[in-house]
Write a protein that holds these residues in place. Structure first.
Motif, PDB file in Angstrom:
ATOM      1  N   TYR A   3       3.163  -1.465   8.209  1.00 45.74           N
ATOM      2  CA  TYR A   3       2.221  -2.485   8.651  1.00 45.74           C
ATOM      3  C   TYR A   3       2.972  -3.770   8.946  1.00 45.74           C
ATOM      4  CZ  TYR A   3      -1.630   0.423   6.883  1.00 45.74           C
ATOM      5  OH  TYR A   3      -2.528   1.430   6.662  1.00 45.74           O
ATOM      6  N   SER A   4       2.690  -4.342  10.094  1.00 45.00           N
ATOM      7  CA  SER A   4       3.313  -5.612  10.456  1.00 45.00           C
ATOM      8  C   SER A   4       2.499  -6.220  11.579  1.00 45.00           C
ATOM      9  CB  SER A   4       4.748  -5.378  10.933  1.00 45.00           C
ATOM     10  OG  SER A   4       4.719  -4.654  12.155  1.00 45.00           O
ATOM     11  N   ALA A   5       2.803  -7.455  11.898  1.00 44.44           N
ATOM     12  CA  ALA A   5       2.129  -8.098  13.028  1.00 44.44           C
ATOM     13  C   ALA A   5       2.382  -7.281  14.288  1.00 44.44           C
ATOM     14  CB  ALA A   5       2.642  -9.527  13.189  1.00 44.44           C
ATOM     15  N   LEU A   8       0.278  -4.152  14.374  1.00 48.81           N
ATOM     16  CA  LEU A   8      -1.104  -4.557  14.627  1.00 48.81           C
ATOM     17  C   LEU A   8      -1.290  -4.815  16.118  1.00 48.81           C
ATOM     18  CD1 LEU A   8      -3.497  -5.111  12.682  1.00 48.81           C
ATOM     19  CD2 LEU A   8      -2.949  -7.527  12.873  1.00 48.81           C
ATOM     20  N   PHE A   9      -0.330  -5.489  16.696  1.00 48.81           N
ATOM     21  CA  PHE A   9      -0.379  -5.825  18.115  1.00 48.81           C
ATOM     22  C   PHE A   9      -0.357  -4.548  18.968  1.00 48.81           C
ATOM     23  CE2 PHE A   9       1.637  -7.169  22.130  1.00 48.81           C
ATOM     24  CZ  PHE A   9       0.756  -8.176  22.505  1.00 48.81           C
ATOM     25  N   ALA A  12      -3.582  -2.792  18.772  1.00 47.35           N
ATOM     26  CA  ALA A  12      -4.658  -3.481  19.492  1.00 47.35           C
ATOM     27  C   ALA A  12      -4.624  -3.069  20.952  1.00 47.35           C
ATOM     28  CB  ALA A  12      -4.485  -4.985  19.346  1.00 47.35           C
ATOM     29  N   GLN A  16      -6.620   0.814  18.852  1.00 50.94           N
ATOM     30  CA  GLN A  16      -6.572   1.151  17.424  1.00 50.94           C
ATOM     31  C   GLN A  16      -6.407   2.655  17.207  1.00 50.94           C
ATOM     32  OE1 GLN A  16      -6.452  -1.431  15.531  1.00 50.94           O
ATOM     33  NE2 GLN A  16      -7.534  -3.032  16.626  1.00 50.94           N
ATOM     34  N   TRP A  19      -3.366   4.397  14.441  1.00 48.74           N
ATOM     35  CA  TRP A  19      -3.315   4.359  12.967  1.00 48.74           C
ATOM     36  C   TRP A  19      -3.396   5.757  12.385  1.00 48.74           C
ATOM     37  CZ3 TRP A  19      -1.398  -0.004  11.872  1.00 48.74           C
ATOM     38  CH2 TRP A  19      -1.810  -1.195  12.480  1.00 48.74           C
ATOM     39  N   LYS A  20      -2.707   5.913  11.279  1.00 52.15           N
ATOM     40  CA  LYS A  20      -2.741   7.179  10.542  1.00 52.15           C
ATOM     41  C   LYS A  20      -3.469   6.925   9.214  1.00 52.15           C
ATOM     42  CE  LYS A  20      -0.063   9.788  13.174  1.00 52.15           C
ATOM     43  NZ  LYS A  20      -0.454   9.030  14.385  1.00 52.15           N
ATOM     44  N   ALA A  22      -4.156   6.109   5.560  1.00 51.62           N
ATOM     45  CA  ALA A  22      -3.327   5.293   4.687  1.00 51.62           C
ATOM     46  C   ALA A  22      -2.694   6.145   3.590  1.00 51.62           C
ATOM     47  CB  ALA A  22      -4.168   4.174   4.076  1.00 51.62           C
ATOM     48  N   GLN A 104       4.861  -7.362  -0.421  1.00 56.26           N
ATOM     49  CA  GLN A 104       6.074  -6.982   0.291  1.00 56.26           C
ATOM     50  C   GLN A 104       6.589  -5.646  -0.244  1.00 56.26           C
ATOM     51  OE1 GLN A 104       5.406 -10.063  -0.960  1.00 56.26           O
ATOM     52  NE2 GLN A 104       4.894 -10.878   1.057  1.00 56.26           N
ATOM     53  N   ASN A 107       4.003  -3.037   1.041  1.00 57.51           N
ATOM     54  CA  ASN A 107       3.671  -3.213   2.456  1.00 57.51           C
ATOM     55  C   ASN A 107       2.158  -3.093   2.693  1.00 57.51           C
ATOM     56  OD1 ASN A 107       3.785  -1.450   5.527  1.00 57.51           O
ATOM     57  ND2 ASN A 107       4.226  -3.614   5.297  1.00 57.51           N
ATOM     58  N   TYR A 108       1.419  -3.887   1.932  1.00 61.15           N
ATOM     59  CA  TYR A 108      -0.037  -3.914   2.103  1.00 61.15           C
ATOM     60  C   TYR A 108      -0.492  -5.284   1.644  1.00 61.15           C
ATOM     61  CZ  TYR A 108      -4.586  -1.582   2.574  1.00 61.15           C
ATOM     62  OH  TYR A 108      -5.825  -1.172   3.007  1.00 61.15           O
ATOM     63  N   ASN A 109      -1.259  -5.969   2.457  1.00 56.28           N
ATOM     64  CA  ASN A 109      -1.697  -7.309   2.075  1.00 56.28           C
ATOM     65  C   ASN A 109      -2.876  -7.207   1.110  1.00 56.28           C
ATOM     66  OD1 ASN A 109      -2.449  -9.919   1.777  1.00 56.28           O
ATOM     67  ND2 ASN A 109      -2.639 -10.376   3.962  1.00 56.28           N
ATOM     68  N   MET A 111      -3.857  -9.696  -0.568  1.00 60.25           N
ATOM     69  CA  MET A 111      -4.407 -11.059  -0.629  1.00 60.25           C
ATOM     70  C   MET A 111      -4.228 -11.684  -2.003  1.00 60.25           C
ATOM     71  SD  MET A 111      -7.729 -10.620   1.700  1.00 60.25           S
ATOM     72  CE  MET A 111      -7.654  -9.569   3.125  1.00 60.25           C
TER      73      MET A 111
ATOM     74  N   PRO B 116      -9.667  -7.189  19.574  1.00 63.85           N
ATOM     75  CA  PRO B 116      -8.757  -6.044  19.446  1.00 63.85           C
ATOM     76  C   PRO B 116      -7.806  -6.193  18.265  1.00 63.85           C
ATOM     77  CG  PRO B 116      -8.913  -6.729  21.733  1.00 63.85           C
ATOM     78  CD  PRO B 116      -9.646  -7.760  20.923  1.00 63.85           C
ATOM     79  N   TYR B 124      -5.306  -6.561   6.077  1.00 70.09           N
ATOM     80  CA  TYR B 124      -4.521  -5.852   5.068  1.00 70.09           C
ATOM     81  C   TYR B 124      -3.139  -5.495   5.589  1.00 70.09           C
ATOM     82  CZ  TYR B 124      -9.066  -5.216   2.901  1.00 70.09           C
ATOM     83  OH  TYR B 124     -10.297  -5.422   2.339  1.00 70.09           O
TER      84      TYR B 124
END
Lengths: 418, 986, 88
Positions: A3-5, A8-9, A12, A16, A19-20, A22, A104, A107-109, A111, B116, B124
C-alpha cells in the motif's frame, strides 16, 4: 501489493480493479506448529510476531466469526501507557513504542493518532496519586506531565466546566503520546501482515474443544471445521476464555462482564485528544469521522450478553454533562456492548499454564485494545520460548496464589470494581 | 410556491415564520421543517459527508439520511437535526451544515472529482509517510473536512427531566396497528401506554387515502384517539420515541416536551426521558421505503414514494411541479397515485416489472400518467433534479421532472426487535428482513412485522394488543376494523446495472455500489466487515435506508443468498437521543448529591473554605482577615490546637451500631485485634482486612454495654464497611446473632483537641458526667447529656494526637453543640480547624489515612502488624500469610524529612538511593503524604519505602521529575510528635 | 433489569450492588491447606455462560444480601433467595 500513495493512484486509474484480498480466506490445514485461538487484535498480533520475530510461520489463527468481531471491534480505541505499577508500566510503554512504528511495520494505516490523553483530577489526593503515577511513568521511560487547572484550561478553554462543577477540576495528568487508533484497521493491518508471512487466517471456525495426548498435553483443537493438530495452542479469546478453559477443567481468576460504549452523531472538531473525568466514570475522544466516542463503567454483573442496561447509560451521560455542559444537545447515535475478561486484580495474564502446550492470554478487563501490540509481542515470545519475557514476567497466572497481585486501583479481588 | 391549493392536515389559518440559512419563509401549523421547505420550493437542504454532494429531502420520517440541519443557534444549536422530524414553530431558525462557504457553492464538493482516489478504505493505504505527518498534516485536514454539524456554543440553557412509568401493555407506534392494539388492550382494563414519535397519532393513516370501516381513515384515527383519551387506564404519549429495550421489560423513551416551541415554557424541560416498565409490549413501528441504487440516485428531488404521498396528502405540498415514480412494488404505486390524486402532477411511472396489477395501471391511466413497464432509471441530472434518463426495451429517453419518487420495496422498521441481539430473518416473498425473536414480552404487529397491507395491519394490531393484555392477566378481545386488501406485489430489485454516475447505497456516508465491490474484492465480505470497511450503515440512520441494498449487492458478489449473507444488528437507540436528556438534572452542582455536615451553616458563617470529600462538603480551613494564603491559616489552626484547643466536625466518619449477644465475637472475626475482651465504657483502635489480606479500613470501636458496640469508619469507606459487615453476617456467618444499623446520619460528632479541651468539655456536659482523667481516661467512653439535656456519647480519643474528645449528639443538635463549644472555649481561644489542619496533625503524629490505606498495603506494611491477634482467626488472616506479604523488601511506612529544612517535599515523589539512576529497578517506594509541620518547622512526609522501619536515619532521594524536583530526605520515625503518646493521656 | 428482592418485591437493579458468584464458600481457615483453599475461594471462578447464582446487596432498600438465579447469556432471572436462608 504494497500500500502506498502510488498504488492508490494506480488503482484509481484502473477503477480500483487491481486490489487483492487483504488476507487469504484460508481453509484449515490438518496441523500447525502453533494455533492461536481467537482472531481479534491480540490473536492476530501474536501470529504476526510469531512469524516476524521468531520465524514460526506455520501458524493458524482460528476465528469463530469474522476477524475483529469481538472486543477488537467494540472498544473506544484509546491508546496510552499511563500505568502506575511495575508489573504494568513497562509492558504498556512497550506497547506504546510498538504503536508508534506499527503502520510502517505492517504497511497499513491504522490511524495511530497521538493527540494526548488527559486524566482530570478533582482533589488534592487525586493530584498526589497522579504525581506518583506520572513519576512512575517517567521512571519507565514514558512521557507524562502534571497540569494545574490553568494548564487544563489552556487545552480546553471552552469545553469543560470550570465554573459550576460539583467536583471542580484541579488539574490533570497528561500523556501527550497517548491518543487513539482506528480499531478495525489495527485488526486488518495485523491480519494482512501476518497473512503475508504465511499465517493462515481461518474465519468461521469455532474451537469447541481440545485434543490432548496421553500425558495430558494439549496437541490440537476440535473445531466446527474438524480437528486441527498443533505443537502449541495459545488462547486469546477475551469474552469466551472461561467457556473454553472449562473444557480443560481450568478455573480462572476472571469473570465476564459487559462494558457498553457509545458514539454520538458526527460533529465538527470539538475534542482534540482523549479526556477522562476524575469524578465519575467517563472517557471521551472524537473520531476522525467526527463522532464522539465515549464510555464509562462496566454494568457490573457477570454477563455474556453483549448488551447492557440503562443505569450505566445514564451514569455516562450524567458524567458527560457534568464535565462538558455544552454537549446536552449532542445526540447519542449508537451503543454497543462487549464482554470483558475482568481479572481479579485488574491486570491481564500472559503466561504458559500447568498444561504442556497450552498458553493463556486473558484478563484484559477493559484495557485490552491499547495493549494489542505488546500483548501479541509478549504472547508470541512466551509461546516461542516457553518462558515469559521480562515485560510480561509479572503477568503470571500463579500471582494470586503467591500474593504478587498487580492491583492498579487497589480495590481488591472484586472484578467489577477494576 | 409548491403548496397545493387545498388539502393537508395543516392549519392554514395559522401561518408561521421561519428561516433557513438566513432567508425568511412561511409555513403553517402542522408542518414539519421539511414540508415547509418543500412548500417554499427549497429543495437543496444539505451536503453529504465525504463528497459534499448536494442533497435534498428523501423521507418524511425519522429515518431521514440527507436533510440534516443545524436547528436554532448559539447555546441551543442542535446539529444533525432531521428536518423531517422538526415540528415547525414561529421563529424557527435553521442552517445547513457541512458546507463552506455556502450550501449552494461548497468548495469541498471538489472531493467528488477526486472520488477515484477516495474510494472505500483509501485512508488505510496511505498517509503513512513520514510517520509524524499523520497528526501534524493529514489528520487535521481529514478532521476539519469530516464531521457533520457543529455542537452548541456554551452551556445548554434548557433543563431535562427523567420520569418512570409502569404499564401492563406498552404500544410502540400510534399508526393503524398501534391504534387497534392499544384499543384492544385498553378495553380490557389493562394499563396501556401508547407512544409515538410523531406529534399526531395516526402514522400512515395521516397520509393514506384508504377508508376504514367505510369511513375516511382520519375519522377512524380521531374516533380511536378519543376513546383512548377517555379511558383512565390509558396514557397517550405523542412526541415520544421509544428508543431502547432493556432487561425485565424496561423501555427507554424520549419525550420531546418543548422541541416544538421556540423556548420551553417556564418550569418545563426541553425533553423528558422516560423509563417505562411494561409487562408486555406491542411493537407497531411501521415500515418505510428503501432506495434503489442507480446513477445519481442521491440528487435533491429524489425521494421515497411514501414520502411523496406524505408531503402531498398530509402537508398539502407538491415537492416539485412534476413527478416520476421508479419502483418495483405495488405499494409504491398506491403511494404515488394517492399523491397524484392529492394534486401532484405524476407524469410517468417506471417499474422494473413487466406486469403490474391491472387495478393500479387503471388508476394510472385515469390520472393520465404514463406507465413504462420493464424500465429503469439509469441516470439523473441537474444540481437539483431537472430530468431523469429512463431505459426500457433497449432504448433510453430523457424525461424532465423535478421529483423522482423511488421505492425498492418496503423495509419493516424492526430496529427495537434486535436490541437483545436477535438477527432478523430474510423473507424472500416480501424481499424484506422480518423480526426474528423479539425481546421477551414483545410482539410485533402491522408493517413492522411484515404485515404490510392496511387490512393486515389493523387485524394484527388488534390481535396482538388483545393477546398482550391477556398475557398481562386481563380478558381482552381484538377490536374489529375493516379495510380493503390492496395490491401487494413486489419483485426484488436492488440496483440498476450499468448506471451512469455515482450510485449510492448509503447516502449520508457516500458509500457507492463501487465501494461495496471494492470491499468484496479486498476480502471484507462479512456484512460486519463490509460495514466497517466502507462505513455503510454507520450514518445517523444506522443503515435503515442503506443496509438492504448494500448486503444484497454483497450477496450477489459472493453468490450467497441474502438470507445467508445476513444483516448487521441494530443497537440502541432507535433514533439518536440528546445526551442532556439521558443525564436529566444530574449536571452542574446537581451532578451528585451534596452532603453538608451538621455544622455546615455555622462554618459558612465563619467564612470557612469547603472541600469535597466524596459527596460530603467539609470545612477545609477557616481563613481570618489578613492571612495571605491557606498555609498561613492552617499553621495558625495547628498551632492553636496544639497550644490550647481546636475543634473540627468529624460527623462524616462512618458510624455503625452493633447489637446482640455475638457482637463481640463478630468484631473479633472482622478486626485483626480483639474486641470481645474490650471493657464496657472503653474504645479501641481497630484494623480490618479484606479477605485478600490487604487493609480495608481502620477506626475506633467502643463498647457501650455488654451486647452493644458502636464502630467508626473512615469517611471514604463508610458505605463499603457497612456493606462488608452485612456480607459477613448474612453470607459468611448467619449463625451469629448481631444486628447492624448505620447511624452516620443520626449522630453529629464534634472533636475537640488540645491541652485545654477538658476544660472546654467540662463546661458543656451535664451532671453526672465526670470528665476528669480518672473518670474518663484515654480511650474512655462516657454517656449522658450535654447542654442541659441533649443525649450524648463522649469518646476520649484524638486523631490529632492531643488530649481530645469526640462528642456525639443527635444530628439535629450538632450545630448547637458547635456553638456551645465555641462559647465554652472562648477563654482558651478555641480555634475551629478543617481538613487541612487535620491532615497536618495526623502526619505529624504518624497516623495512617486514605493515602496509606490505598488498597495496596497490609497491616504489616503500615507498621500495624503487631496488632494482629495470634489467638484467633480473623478475616484476611490466611491470605496475608502468602509469600509476597512476607517479603523483606516490601515497602513499609516511615517518616521523611528534607535534609535541607527549607525544601518542600511533595506526595507522589519516588524514593531512590542517592546517586542511583532513575530506573524501575532502583525505585524503592514513594511519598504518600507531605505537609508543612509548624511543630517540626519544616515540610515532613509519610511514605512507603522498602524495609522502612530498619532504615531510620538513612538518606535517600525523593525523586519528583514531573514537578522538576529531586530532594534529599532522611528516613525517620513516622511519629514526629509525641511518639510515646504522653499528650493523649494527660 | 428488575430484581425480585424476597423482602421488598420487584425492584430496579440500580438499588442493588453486585458482588459476584454466590456459590463459592469460605473454606475452613484452620485447615492445613488453608492457603490454597482460600486462594481458590477468593480468586477462582467458574464464570459460566448460562445459569449463574449471583450475590446482590439491596443497598438502597432493605440491606439484605440476595442470591439471584440469573442466566448470564440473556440476563433472564429465575428466582431470588435471602442469602442468610441459603443452606450452605
Amino acid at each position: 501489493m504494497r500500500y502506498s500513495a502510488l498504488s492508490l493512484f494506480a488503482n484509481a486509474l484502473m477503477g480500483q480493479k487491481g486490489w487483492k484480498p487483504a488476507w487469504r480466506d484460508a481453509a484449515p490445514k490438518p496441523a500447525y506448529d502453533v494455533i492461536i485461538v481467537g482472531g481479534g487484535g491480540h490473536g492476530l498480533a501474536t501470529a504476526y510476531y510469531l512469524a516476524k520475530e521468531h520465524g514460526i510461520r506455520n501458524v493458524a489463527v482460528l476465528e469463530k466469526g469474522w476477524i475483529g468481531s469481538g472486543n477488537a471491534g467494540r472498544n473506544t480505541t484509546i491508546i496510552r501507557s499511563n500505568y502506575l505499577l511495575p508489573g504494568n508500566e513497562p509492558f504498556y510503554e512497550w506497547s506504546m513504542k510498538l504503536w508508534e512504528g506499527l503502520e510502517q511495520d505492517v504497511n497499513y494505516n491504522s490511524m495511530v493518532s497521538q493527540r494526548g490523553v488527559l486524566n482530570l483530577c478533582h482533589s488534592d489526593a487525586q493530584r498526589d496519586a497522579y504525581a506518583r503515577r506520572a513519576n512512575a511513568m517517567r521512571i519507565n521511560g514514558a512521557d507524562s506531565e502534571l497540569l494545574d487547572q490553568d494548564g487544563v484550561r489552556a487545552m480546553y478553554p471552552h469545553l469543560l466546566d470550570f465554573d459550576n462543577a460539583r467536583f471542580p477540576i484541579k488539574g490533570g495528568l497528561l500523556q501527550k503520546r497517548g491518543g487513539t487508533a482506528r480499531h478495525d484497521a489495527v485488526v486488518w493491518g495485523y491480519a494482512r501482515a501476518a497473512d503475508k508471512l504465511g499465517v493462515d487466517i481461518v474465519q468461521n471456525c469455532e474451537v469447541n474443544g481440545f485434543i490432548r495426548d496421553a500425558s495430558g498435553a494439549v496437541v490440537g483443537v476440535e473445531t466446527t471445521r474438524g480437528p486441527i493438530r498443533a505443537g502449541k495452542v495459545g488462547l486469546a479469546v477475551a469474552g469466551s476464555t472461561s467457556r473454553l478453559t472449562c473444557k480443560l477443567d481450568m478455573r480462572l481468576p476472571i469473570e465476564s462482564h459487559v462494558l457498553q460504549a457509545f458514539v454520538s452523531e458526527g460533529l465538527k472538531p470539538l475534542i482534540d485528544g482523549v479526556i477522562t473525568f476524575g469524578a465519575g466514570h467517563f472517557y471521551v475522544s472524537q473520531s476522525d469521522k467526527g463522532g464522539l466516542v465515549f464510555g464509562g463503567d462496566i454494568d457490573g454483573y457477570n454477563s455474556y450478553a453483549q448488551r447492557g442496561n440503562l443505569p450505566v447509560v445514564e451514569d455516562v451521560a450524567e458524567s458527560a454533562m457534568a464535565l462538558m455542559p455544552s454537549i446536552g444537545r449532542v445526540r447519542m447515535l449508537r451503543s454497543w456492548g462487549g464482554i470483558m475478561d475482568m481479572s481479579m486484580d485488574g491486570t491481564p495474564i500472559i503466561d504458559k499454564t500447568h498444561i504442556p502446550g497450552f498458553y493463556l492470554n486473558t484478563g484484559w478487563c477493559y484495557g485490552g485494545f491499547k495493549a494489542t501490540p505488546a500483548s501479541g509481542w509478549c504472547f508470541a515470545w512466551t509461546i516461542a520460548k516457553d518462558v515469559a519475557h521480562a515485560r510480561n514476567a509479572l503477568m503470571r497466572l500463579d500471582r494470586f496464589r503467591t500474593g504478587h497481585i498487580i492491583d492498579e486501583k487497589g480495590v481488591g479481588p472484586q472484578p467489577n470494581l477494576h | 410556491m409548491s403548496r397545493l391549493p387545498s388539502g393537508g392536515r395543516i392549519d392554514r389559518s395559522q401561518p408561521l415564520s421561519f428561516s433557513f440559512d438566513g432567508k425568511a419563509y412561511k409555513g403553517f401549523a402542522g408542518d414539519t421543517l421539511a414540508s415547509a421547505l418543500l412548500a417554499n420550493g427549497v429543495r437543496l437542504v444539505g451536503r453529504s459527508f465525504k463528497y459534499h454532494r448536494a442533497r435534498g429531502i428523501f423521507s418524511a420520517g425519522s429515518e431521514e439520511p440527507n436533510a440534516l440541519v443545524e436547528l436554532r443557534t448559539g447555546a441551543r444549536r442542535e446539529p444533525n437535526t432531521r428536518a423531517t422530524t422538526v415540528e415547525l414553530f414561529d421563529g424557527l431558525s435553521a442552517q445547513s451544515q457541512n458546507r463552506w462557504p455556502s450550501l449552494d457553492f461548497d468548495v469541498m464538493s471538489v472531493n467528488g472529482l477526486l472520488s477515484p482516489f477516495l474510494g472505500a478504505g483509501f485512508y488505510y493505504k496511505t498517509f503513512m509517510w513520514p510517520a509524524a505527518f499523520w497528526e501534524k498534516l493529514y489528520e487535521p485536514i481529514i478532521r476539519r473536512a469530516a464531521g457533520l454539524g457543529r455542537a452548541a456554543e456554551g452551556t445548554d440553557p434548557d433543563s431535562y427531566e427523567k420520569a418512570y412509568a409502569f404499564c401492563d401493555v406498552l404500544v410502540i407506534g400510534g399508526g393503524a396497528a398501534g391504534l387497534t392494539a392499544a384499543l384492544s388492550a385498553a378495553r380490557s382494563g389493562a394499563r396501556v401506554i401508547i407512544a409515538d414519535e410523531d406529534f399526531a397519532l395516526g402514522g400512515r393513516l395521516l397520509s393514506e387515502q384508504h377508508p376504514i370501516d367505510g369511513a375516511p381513515a382520519t375519522s377512524f384515527v380521531a374516533k380511536v384517539e378519543a376513546e383512548l383519551a377517555s379511558l383512565p387506564n390509558v396514557r397517550i404519549m405523542s412526541r415520544t420515541t421509544v428508543f431502547g429495550v432493556y432487561d425485565s421489560g424496561d423501555y427507554g423513551a424520549l419525550e420531546k416536551v418543548s422541541d416544538h416551541l421556540a423556548v420551553p415554557a417556564p418550569f418545563q424541560p426541553r425533553q423528558r426521558m422516560w423509563k417505562i416498565n411494561a409487562k408486555q409490549a406491542v411493537l407497531a413501528s411501521g415500515a418505510f421505503d428503501r432506495p434503489i441504487v442507480f446513477g445519481g440516485n442521491d440528487r435533491p428531488g429524489v425521494m421515497s414514494a411514501q414520502a411523496l404521498r406524505t408531503y402531498a396528502v398530509r402537508y398539502g405540498v407538491a415537492p416539485g411541479n412534476s413527478a416520476v415514480l421508479f419502483a418495483n412494488n405495488d405499494y409504491a404505486w398506491s403511494a404515488a397515485l394517492d399523491a397524484a390524486e392529492a394534486g401532484v402532477r405524476l407524469t410517468t411511472i417506471v417499474d422494473v416489472r413487466t406486469e403490474v396489477a391491472p387495478a393500479l395501471t387503471a388508476r394510472a391511466k385515469a390520472l393520465g400518467t404514463r406507465v413504462i413497464l420493464g424500465g429503469e432509471v439509469v441516470a439523473t441530472s441537474g444540481k437539483v433534479l431537472t430530468s431523469v434518463i429512463v431505459r426500457s426495451g433497449g432504448r433510453e429517453e430523457t424525461i424532465s421532472t423535478e421529483v423522482l419518487a423511488i421505492s425498492g420495496g418496503t423495509t419493516p422498521n424492526l430496529h427495537l426487535t434486535s436490541h437483545f441481539g436477535s438477527k432478523p430473518l430474510y423473507n424472500k416473498e416480501l424481499a424484506a428482513f422480518l423480526p426474528n425473536t423479539p425481546p421477551p414480552g414483545m410482539a410485533v404487529a402491522g408493517a413492522a412485522g411484515g404485515h404490510f397491507s392496511l387490512a393486515a395491519t389493523l387485524r394484527t394490531g388488534a390481535e396482538l394488543g388483545a393477546a398482550a393484555a391477556t398475557a398481562a392477566g386481563f380478558n381482552a378481545t381484538p377490536v374489529a376494523a375493516q379495510a380493503e386488501e390492496t395490491p401487494s406485489g413486489i419483485s426484488a430489485f436492488w440496483q440498476v446495472k450499468g448506471a451512469r454516475g455515482k450510485a449510492f447505497v448509503d447516502f449520508q456516508n457516500d458509500v457507492t455500489n463501487k465501494d461495496v465491490t471494492v470491499a468484496h474484492r479486498e476480502g471484507y465480505r462479512s456484512v460486519e466487515l463490509l460495514k466497517r470497511y466502507t462505513t455503510l450503515g454507520m450514518a445517523t440512520d444506522q443503515g435503515k435506508n442503506s443496509n438492504m441494498a448494500g448486503l444484497a449487492i454483497m450477496a450477489e458478489l459472493t453468490g450467497q443468498g441474502i438470507g445467508e449473507t445476513g444483516t448487521t444488528l441494530f443497537r440502541p437507540p432507535y433514533t439518536p437521543v440528546a445526551l442532556g436528556a439521558i443525564a436529566g438534572h444530574h449536571r452542574g452542582k446537581d451532578f451528585r448529591p451534596t452532603r453538608p455536615t451538621p455544622s455546615h451553616a455555622w462554618a459558612k458563617e465563619r467564612g470557612a473554605m469547603f472541600v469535597e470529600a466524596g459527596q460530603w462538603l467539609r470545612a477545609q480551613y477557616f481563613p481570618k482577615p489578613g492571612e495571605k494564603d491557606w498555609l498561613e491559616t492552617v499553621i495558625r489552626e495547628v498551632k492553636a490546637t496544639r497550644a490550647s484547643v481546636g475543634m473540627i466536625d468529624v460527623s462524616t466518619f462512618g458510624k455503625i451500631d452493633l447489637k446482640g449477644p455475638d457482637a463481640g465475637a463478630f468484631l473479633d472475626r472482622v478486626y485483626i485485634n480483639m474486641f470481645s475482651t474490650l471493657a464496657v465504657g472503653k474504645a479501641r483502635y481497630g484494623v480490618m482486612l479484606r479477605e485478600d489480606g490487604i487493609v480495608m479500613d481502620d477506626g475506633t470501636t467502643s463498647r457501650l454495654s455488654p451486647e452493644h458496640y458502636v464502630m467508626t469508619t473512615t469517611t471514604a469507606n463508610a458505605a463499603k464497611v457497612y456493606q462488608h459487615l452485612e456480607f459477613c453476617l448474612q453470607v459468611l456467618w448467619p449463625e451469629l446473632d448481631v444486628q447492624l444499623a448505620s447511624i452516620t446520619e443520626q449522630w453529629a460528632q464534634i472533636s475537640i483537641s488540645g491541652p485545654k479541651s477538658r476544660e472546654v468539655l467540662a463546661k458543656v456536659v451535664d451532671a453526672p458526667i465526670d470528665v476528669s482523667n480518672e473518670a474518663l481516661p484515654y480511650m474512655g467512653v462516657a454517656q449522658g447529656t450535654v447542654m442541659g439535656g441533649v443525649k450524648t456519647r463522649i469518646f476520649r480519643l484524638s486523631f490529632a494526637g492531643e488530649l481530645g474528645y469526640e462528642i456525639a449528639v443527635p444530628a439535629r443538635h450538632g450545630e448547637k453543640l458547635v456553638r456551645a463549644l465555641m462559647a465554652a472555649g472562648e477563654p482558651f481561644n478555641i480555634t475551629p480547624y478543617g481538613t487541612e489542619a487535620l491532615a497536618v496533625m495526623r502526619v505529624e503524629k504518624g497516623h495512617v489515612s486514605g493515602s496509606e490505606l490505598n488498597g495496596h498495603t497490609s497491616a504489616r506494611d503500615l507498621g500495624l502488624g503487631k496488632m494482629a491477634s495470634t489467638k484467633k482467626d480473623f478475616l484476611g488472616r490466611v491470605l496475608s500469610g502468602r509469600p509476597a506479604f512476607l517479603e523483606e523488601d516490601r515497602p513499609i511506612l516511615a517518616g521523611f524529612r528534607p535534609v535541607d529544612k527549607t525544601k518542600r517535599i511533595r506526595a507522589g515523589a519516588h524514593f531512590m538511593a542517592i546517586g542511583a539512576e532513575p530506573v524501575l529497578e532502583n525505585d524503592e517506594g514513594y511519598m504518600t503524604a507531605a505537609i508543612f509541620s509548624p511543630t517540626v518547622d519544616s515540610w515532613i512526609g509519610l511514605g512507603l519505602i522498602k524495609r522502612g522501619t530498619e532504615r531510620w536515619g538513612e538518606k535517600v532521594r525523593a525523586y519528583d521529575p514531573v514537578r522538576g524536583e529531586d530532594i534529599e530526605v532522611e528516613i525517620c520515625d513516622p511519629a514526629f510528635v509525641d511518639p510515646k503518646g504522653e499528650r493523649l493521656r494527660v | 433489569m428488575r430484581i425480585p428482592c424476597p423482602y421488598c418485591g420487584l425492584r430496579d437493579s440500580h438499588e442493588f450492588t453486585y458482588l459476584g458468584d454466590a456459590t463459592v464458600k469460605r473454606p475452613d481457615p484452620a485447615a492445613p491447606n488453608a492457603l490454597d483453599t482460600f486462594s481458590d475461594y477468593v480468586y477462582l471462578r467458574d464464570n459460566p455462560a448460562g445459569a449463574h447464582r449471583d450475590l446482590w446487596y439491596h443497598a438502597s432498600g432493605c440491606r439484605s444480601w440476595v442470591v439471584l438465579e440469573r442466566d448470564t447469556r440473556n440476563h433472564a432471572i429465575g428466582g431470588a433467595t435471602l442469602a442468610r436462608e441459603v443452606t450452605p
